[in-house]
Design an enzyme around this catalytic site. Structure first.
Site, PDB file in Angstrom:
ATOM      1  CG  ASN A  14     -91.461 -15.741  16.377  1.00  0.00           C
ATOM      2  OD1 ASN A  14     -91.924 -14.602  16.504  1.00  0.00           O
ATOM      3  ND2 ASN A  14     -91.576 -16.666  17.316  1.00  0.00           N
ATOM      4  CD1 TRP A  15     -88.261 -11.173  12.460  1.00  0.00           C
ATOM      5  CD2 TRP A  15     -89.331  -9.258  11.985  1.00  0.00           C
ATOM      6  NE1 TRP A  15     -87.989 -10.849  11.157  1.00  0.00           N
ATOM      7  CE2 TRP A  15     -88.626  -9.686  10.825  1.00  0.00           C
ATOM      8  CE3 TRP A  15     -90.078  -8.078  11.906  1.00  0.00           C
ATOM      9  CZ2 TRP A  15     -88.655  -8.976   9.630  1.00  0.00           C
ATOM     10  CZ3 TRP A  15     -90.111  -7.360  10.716  1.00  0.00           C
ATOM     11  CH2 TRP A  15     -89.407  -7.811   9.591  1.00  0.00           C
ATOM     12  CE  LYS A  16     -88.719 -16.312  19.479  1.00  0.00           C
ATOM     13  NZ  LYS A  16     -88.053 -17.202  20.403  1.00  0.00           N
ATOM     14  CG  HIS A 101     -93.788 -19.263  19.951  1.00  0.00           C
ATOM     15  ND1 HIS A 101     -93.083 -19.015  21.099  1.00  0.00           N
ATOM     16  CD2 HIS A 101     -92.875 -19.456  18.966  1.00  0.00           C
ATOM     17  CE1 HIS A 101     -91.786 -19.061  20.818  1.00  0.00           C
ATOM     18  NE2 HIS A 101     -91.633 -19.315  19.534  1.00  0.00           N
ATOM     19  CD  GLU A 173     -90.509 -22.828  17.337  1.00  0.00           C
ATOM     20  OE1 GLU A 173     -89.716 -22.269  16.577  1.00  0.00           O
ATOM     21  OE2 GLU A 173     -91.234 -22.197  18.128  1.00  0.00           O
ATOM     22  CB  SER A 219     -80.637 -22.480  18.910  1.00  0.00           C
ATOM     23  OG  SER A 219     -81.016 -22.012  20.195  1.00  0.00           O
ATOM     24  N   GLY A 240     -86.066 -17.482  15.285  1.00  0.00           N
ATOM     25  CA  GLY A 240     -86.253 -16.276  16.081  1.00  0.00           C
ATOM     26  C   GLY A 240     -85.059 -15.352  15.930  1.00  0.00           C
TER      27      GLY A 240
HETATM   28  P1  PGA Z   1     -84.807 -18.984  18.215  1.00  0.00           P
HETATM   29  O1  PGA Z   1     -86.406 -18.969  18.318  1.00  0.00           O
HETATM   30  O2  PGA Z   1     -84.453 -19.209  16.771  1.00  0.00           O
HETATM   31  O3  PGA Z   1     -84.387 -17.623  18.683  1.00  0.00           O
HETATM   32  O4  PGA Z   1     -84.327 -20.079  19.106  1.00  0.00           O
HETATM   33  C1  PGA Z   1     -87.196 -19.872  17.608  1.00  0.00           C
HETATM   34  C2  PGA Z   1     -88.645 -19.657  17.982  1.00  0.00           C
HETATM   35  O5  PGA Z   1     -88.949 -19.468  19.172  1.00  0.00           O
HETATM   36  O6  PGA Z   1     -89.527 -19.665  17.099  1.00  0.00           O
END
Ligand code: PGA
Length: 258
Positions: A14-16, A101, A173, A219, A240
């Site tokens: 997930n590149w957000k 999400h 999550e 994380s 992410g």
């Molecule tokens: P993160 O994000 O790996 O940066 O904690 C995970 C997510 O929100 O899908």
């Protein structure tokens, strides 16, 4: 340790809103040049921003790496300023769509009802939805984790007409575990697995006969990924921050599939 020839492992990126257009395309091209790392017992996909979607899809078209939408709208076409529909994503080659999400739920006030509409729109458009569920730190401290997960799952799966032989993908999550600008508090792997097992139980009860894929997100890093995916009830990770650089993404997949 995960045995060879078991179920495939899922690695979803997930590149957000971490990468702009040029950075998204460059990362996709880099992934394409390492395509063999994503072959075999791995199912992988990237979720770029809407702006970069077509170029990323193009860069990855001859690879095993799927491309998904970070967010979709449920109306096919119409006066919905700023939105992109599930149908539109399906029309340009999306395979997956993230739905619910926690950043959508908590930053943009998306309700369980809207999450359901998005989930149904994704299925109707032929996309595979990746439903994200999880409790906040406050809800966890108040002992409400199971209740929150059940509410989020019931909102989507109660009385849902589900096509037979279709996999249900859900990412657990915990909101408190998601990387916030480098603040990293990953969930204890045993607790993550316990939640995934609980979610699988709810899905079996709500959608009898379905088969579910459970991902952990929050994380996940090259140095902790094995502690999650080696567990029987965790089928992969939704990542992410660590998925937005080629080095850490390749390291994470390598560490996870060992
Ligand atoms: P993160 O994000 O790996 O940066 O904690 C995970 C997510 O929100 O899908």
């Amino acid at each position: 340790m995960r045995m060879k020839n078991q179920k495939p492992l899922y690695f979803f990126a997930n590149w957000k809103m971490y990468l702009d257009y040029a950075e998204s395309v460059a990362l996709a091209q880099n992934i394409a040049s390492h395509a063999s790392a994503f072959d075999g017992d791995v199912i992988s996909a990237v979720f770029p921003n809407a702006l970069s979607f077509t170029a990323v899809r193009e860069a990855l078209k001859n690879t095993p790496v799927g491309v998904g939408a970070q967010n979709i709208y449920w109306i096919g076409k119409g006066g919905c300023t700023g939105e992109v529909s599930a149908d539109m994503y399906a029309g340009i080659g999306a395979t997956y769509a993230l739905v619910g999400h926690s950043e959508r739920r908590h930053m943009f006030n998306e309700t369980n009802h809207e999450v359901r509409q998005k989930f149904e729109a994704a299925v109707a458009a032929g996309l595979t939805p990746v439903l994200c569920v999880g409790e906040t730190g406050k809800e966890r401290d108040e002992g409400k984790t199971n209740e929150v997960l059940e509410t989020q799952l019931r909102a989507v799966f109660s009385d849902l007409v589900w096509p037979a032989d279709t996999k249900v993908i859900v990412a657990y999550e915990p909101v408190w575990a998601i990387d916030r600008g480098g603040e990293v508090t990953p969930c204890d792997p045993a607790k993550a697995e316990e939640a995934c097992r609980l979610i699988r139980g709810f899905i079996n009860a709500l959608l009898p006969g379905s088969s579910s894929v459970l991902l952990y997100g929050g994380s996940a890093r090259p140095n902790n990924v094995a502690s999650y995916v080696s567990r029987a009830d965790i089928d992969g990770v939704l990542v992410g921050a660590a998925s937005t650089k080629i080095e850490s993404w390749l390291q994470l997949i390598e560490a996870g599939r060992k």
